[in-house]
Design an enzyme around this catalytic site. Structure first.
Site, PDB file in Angstrom:
ATOM      1  N   SER A   1     -10.381  -3.431  -2.941  1.00 19.56           N
ATOM      2  CA  SER A   1     -10.563  -2.673  -4.190  1.00 19.56           C
ATOM      3  C   SER A   1     -10.179  -3.519  -5.402  1.00 19.56           C
ATOM      4  O   SER A   1     -10.795  -3.398  -6.473  1.00 19.56           O
ATOM      5  CB  SER A   1      -9.787  -1.352  -4.155  1.00 19.56           C
ATOM      6  OG  SER A   1      -8.406  -1.566  -4.245  1.00 19.56           O
TER       7      SER A   1
ATOM      8  N   ARG B   1      -1.020 -23.388  10.701  1.00 24.76           N
ATOM      9  CA  ARG B   1      -1.198 -23.051   9.289  1.00 24.76           C
ATOM     10  C   ARG B   1      -1.819 -24.200   8.501  1.00 24.76           C
ATOM     11  O   ARG B   1      -2.607 -23.970   7.587  1.00 24.76           O
ATOM     12  CB  ARG B   1       0.142 -22.644   8.675  1.00 24.76           C
ATOM     13  CG  ARG B   1       0.594 -21.266   9.139  1.00 24.76           C
ATOM     14  CD  ARG B   1       2.011 -20.978   8.688  1.00 24.76           C
ATOM     15  NE  ARG B   1       2.115 -20.853   7.238  1.00 24.76           N
ATOM     16  CZ  ARG B   1       3.265 -20.887   6.560  1.00 24.76           C
ATOM     17  NH1 ARG B   1       4.408 -21.046   7.199  1.00 24.76           N
ATOM     18  NH2 ARG B   1       3.287 -20.756   5.259  1.00 24.76           N
TER      19      ARG B   1
ATOM     20  N   MET C   1      -3.566 -11.323   3.491  1.00 25.05           N
ATOM     21  CA  MET C   1      -2.350 -11.094   4.267  1.00 25.05           C
ATOM     22  C   MET C   1      -1.849 -12.334   5.016  1.00 25.05           C
ATOM     23  O   MET C   1      -1.230 -12.207   6.074  1.00 25.05           O
ATOM     24  CB  MET C   1      -2.577  -9.941   5.258  1.00 25.05           C
ATOM     25  CG  MET C   1      -2.917  -8.618   4.586  1.00 25.05           C
ATOM     26  SD  MET C   1      -1.676  -8.096   3.381  1.00 25.05           S
ATOM     27  CE  MET C   1      -0.405  -7.523   4.493  1.00 25.05           C
ATOM     28  N   ARG C   2      -2.121 -13.518   4.483  1.00 31.52           N
ATOM     29  CA  ARG C   2      -1.580 -14.748   5.080  1.00 31.52           C
ATOM     30  C   ARG C   2      -0.722 -15.452   4.034  1.00 31.52           C
ATOM     31  O   ARG C   2      -0.978 -15.330   2.832  1.00 31.52           O
ATOM     32  CB  ARG C   2      -2.695 -15.706   5.529  1.00 31.52           C
ATOM     33  CG  ARG C   2      -3.778 -15.118   6.381  1.00 31.52           C
ATOM     34  CD  ARG C   2      -3.297 -14.527   7.683  1.00 31.52           C
ATOM     35  NE  ARG C   2      -2.616 -15.483   8.553  1.00 31.52           N
ATOM     36  CZ  ARG C   2      -2.000 -15.130   9.683  1.00 31.52           C
ATOM     37  NH1 ARG C   2      -1.965 -13.857  10.058  1.00 31.52           N
ATOM     38  NH2 ARG C   2      -1.419 -16.029  10.426  1.00 31.52           N
TER      39      ARG C   2
ATOM     40  N   HIS D   1       0.727  -7.899  -6.687  1.00 32.22           N
ATOM     41  CA  HIS D   1       1.721  -7.334  -5.765  1.00 32.22           C
ATOM     42  C   HIS D   1       2.074  -5.922  -6.252  1.00 32.22           C
ATOM     43  O   HIS D   1       2.342  -5.742  -7.453  1.00 32.22           O
ATOM     44  CB  HIS D   1       2.961  -8.239  -5.755  1.00 32.22           C
ATOM     45  CG  HIS D   1       4.033  -7.774  -4.832  1.00 32.22           C
ATOM     46  ND1 HIS D   1       3.975  -8.004  -3.465  1.00 32.22           N
ATOM     47  CD2 HIS D   1       5.170  -7.070  -5.047  1.00 32.22           C
ATOM     48  CE1 HIS D   1       5.041  -7.477  -2.896  1.00 32.22           C
ATOM     49  NE2 HIS D   1       5.786  -6.901  -3.826  1.00 32.22           N
TER      50      HIS D   1
ATOM     51  N   THR E   1       3.674 -19.590  -6.226  1.00 31.48           N
ATOM     52  CA  THR E   1       4.440 -20.804  -5.951  1.00 31.48           C
ATOM     53  C   THR E   1       4.778 -20.777  -4.458  1.00 31.48           C
ATOM     54  O   THR E   1       4.539 -19.762  -3.790  1.00 31.48           O
ATOM     55  CB  THR E   1       5.737 -20.823  -6.795  1.00 31.48           C
ATOM     56  OG1 THR E   1       6.499 -19.656  -6.462  1.00 31.48           O
ATOM     57  CG2 THR E   1       5.442 -20.841  -8.288  1.00 31.48           C
TER      58      THR E   1
ATOM     59  N   GLN F   1      -3.477   1.149 -11.687  1.00 30.75           N
ATOM     60  CA  GLN F   1      -3.028   0.159 -12.678  1.00 30.75           C
ATOM     61  C   GLN F   1      -3.349  -1.260 -12.236  1.00 30.75           C
ATOM     62  O   GLN F   1      -3.643  -2.131 -13.063  1.00 30.75           O
ATOM     63  CB  GLN F   1      -1.532   0.318 -12.958  1.00 30.75           C
ATOM     64  CG  GLN F   1      -1.166   1.662 -13.548  1.00 30.75           C
ATOM     65  CD  GLN F   1      -1.994   2.016 -14.778  1.00 30.75           C
ATOM     66  OE1 GLN F   1      -2.235   1.165 -15.643  1.00 30.75           O
ATOM     67  NE2 GLN F   1      -2.444   3.251 -14.853  1.00 30.75           N
ATOM     68  N   GLU F   2      -3.293  -1.504 -10.919  1.00 31.29           N
ATOM     69  CA  GLU F   2      -3.662  -2.838 -10.417  1.00 31.29           C
ATOM     70  C   GLU F   2      -5.066  -3.195 -10.889  1.00 31.29           C
ATOM     71  O   GLU F   2      -5.345  -4.330 -11.287  1.00 31.29           O
ATOM     72  CB  GLU F   2      -3.611  -2.876  -8.888  1.00 31.29           C
ATOM     73  CG  GLU F   2      -2.219  -2.734  -8.310  1.00 31.29           C
ATOM     74  CD  GLU F   2      -2.193  -2.873  -6.796  1.00 31.29           C
ATOM     75  OE1 GLU F   2      -2.931  -3.721  -6.253  1.00 31.29           O
ATOM     76  OE2 GLU F   2      -1.430  -2.137  -6.138  1.00 31.29           O
TER      77      GLU F   2
HETATM   78  C1  GRF Z   1      -2.964  -4.035  -3.113  1.00 33.06           C
HETATM   79  O1  GRF Z   1      -2.021  -3.001  -3.201  1.00 33.06           O
HETATM   80  C2  GRF Z   1      -2.350  -5.336  -3.579  1.00 33.06           C
HETATM   81  O2  GRF Z   1      -1.418  -5.177  -4.597  1.00 33.06           O
HETATM   82  C3  GRF Z   1      -1.669  -5.836  -2.338  1.00 33.06           C
HETATM   83  O3  GRF Z   1      -2.532  -5.488  -1.277  1.00 33.06           O
HETATM   84  C4  GRF Z   1      -3.312  -4.355  -1.664  1.00 33.06           C
HETATM   85  C5  GRF Z   1      -4.746  -4.763  -1.504  1.00 33.06           C
HETATM   86  O4  GRF Z   1      -5.622  -3.683  -1.726  1.00 33.06           O
HETATM   87  N1  GRF Z   1      -1.407  -7.253  -2.431  1.00 33.06           N
HETATM   88  P1  GRF Z   1      -7.182  -3.973  -1.900  1.00 33.06           P
HETATM   89  O5  GRF Z   1      -7.653  -4.674  -0.641  1.00 33.06           O
HETATM   90  O6  GRF Z   1      -7.366  -4.802  -3.113  1.00 33.06           O
HETATM   91  O7  GRF Z   1      -7.820  -2.607  -2.040  1.00 33.06           O
END
Ligand code: GRF
Length: 220
Positions: free
Chosen positions: A17, A69, A94-95, A113, A145, A177-178
């Site tokens: 999203s 990695r 998620m890595r 975040h 970082t 808000q993101e």
């Molecule tokens: C979001 O809450 C972001 O802040 C976090 O992971 C989530 C990802 O959501 N890092 P999406 O895949 O962007 O919907």
């Protein structure tokens, strides 16, 4: 003459999203960045479908296919450079990158975040904010970082934590808000408006931490 738009690679692992909010912003030719490539470490990430629908190139780099990695990071690096990317946005990726990878992209990787950093680094942060009794939560865009969730903060948006909030309801309030914050922060970086000194970032000279983007000021 208009400055060239910065080419951005967006890295995802899931629903995407936040990627969508960046794709939507970049659909405006006046936006200073274009999404050149979307990379996922998971082939079934819904965000890949969003990229295809927007006509953006995609790549799957499955971490399970690499010995470690370093090899995984090298494959991501190669995909981004082959697409001519100049900036990277992590959007639910998620890595965790090796310091070597991060150091190859100095001040050129952003992450979003879902907490008001430096509080609540790591995972399950909305649940942890509720459990801790926080009354204000939010989201942070920061420069990546080698230290997890600890780079210079570019922008933050705050939301209330309500008495009857569940993890889902708070997450949804933060996510709204993101979707406003990330396109704004990427625009600043892409337009060359961000300066970094030590662990502090500034936008056009003003302390970024003083910019409360909720509500988002007109025109950003
Ligand atoms: C979001 O809450 C972001 O802040 C976090 O992971 C989530 C990802 O959501 N890092 P999406 O895949 O962007 O919907």
């Amino acid at each position: 003459m208009t400055a060239a738009r910065k080419r951005v690679g967006v890295l995802i692992s899931g629903r995407g999203s936040n990627l969508q909010s960046l794709l939507d912003a970049a659909a405006d030719p006046a936006y200073p960045a274009e999404i050149a490539l979307v990379v996922s470490n998971k082939a079934d990430a819904y965000g890949l479908e969003r990229a295809r629908q927007a006509g953006v190139a995609t790549a799957v780099v499955d971490h399970k296919a690499y010995a470690g990695r370093d090899a995984f990071d090298a494959a991501i690096d190669a995909a981004l450079r082959a697409a001519g990317c100049e900036l990277i946005c992590l959007a639910g990726f998620m890595r965790i990158f090796t310091p070597d990878f991060v150091n190859r992209w100095p001040n050129r990787i952003l992450n979003i975040h879902p907490s008001l950093l430096p509080a609540f680094t790591g995972l399950h942060v909305q649940h942890r904010a509720i459990e801790a009794g926080a009354t204000i939560a939010g989201c942070t865009v920061h420069i990546v970082t080698p230290d997890l969730d600890a780079g210079p903060i570019l922008a933050q948006a705050a939301v209330p934590v309500l008495a009857d909030d569940t993890e889902d309801s708070l997450s949804a309030r933060i996510l709204e808000q993101e979707h406003r914050l990330y396109p704004a922060a990427l625009a600043w970086l892409a337009a060359g408006r961000v300066r970094v000194a030590g662990n502090r970032a500034s936008v056009d000279g003003a302390m970024a931490s003083g910019v409360l983007l909720s509500p988002l000021p007109e025109g950003l």
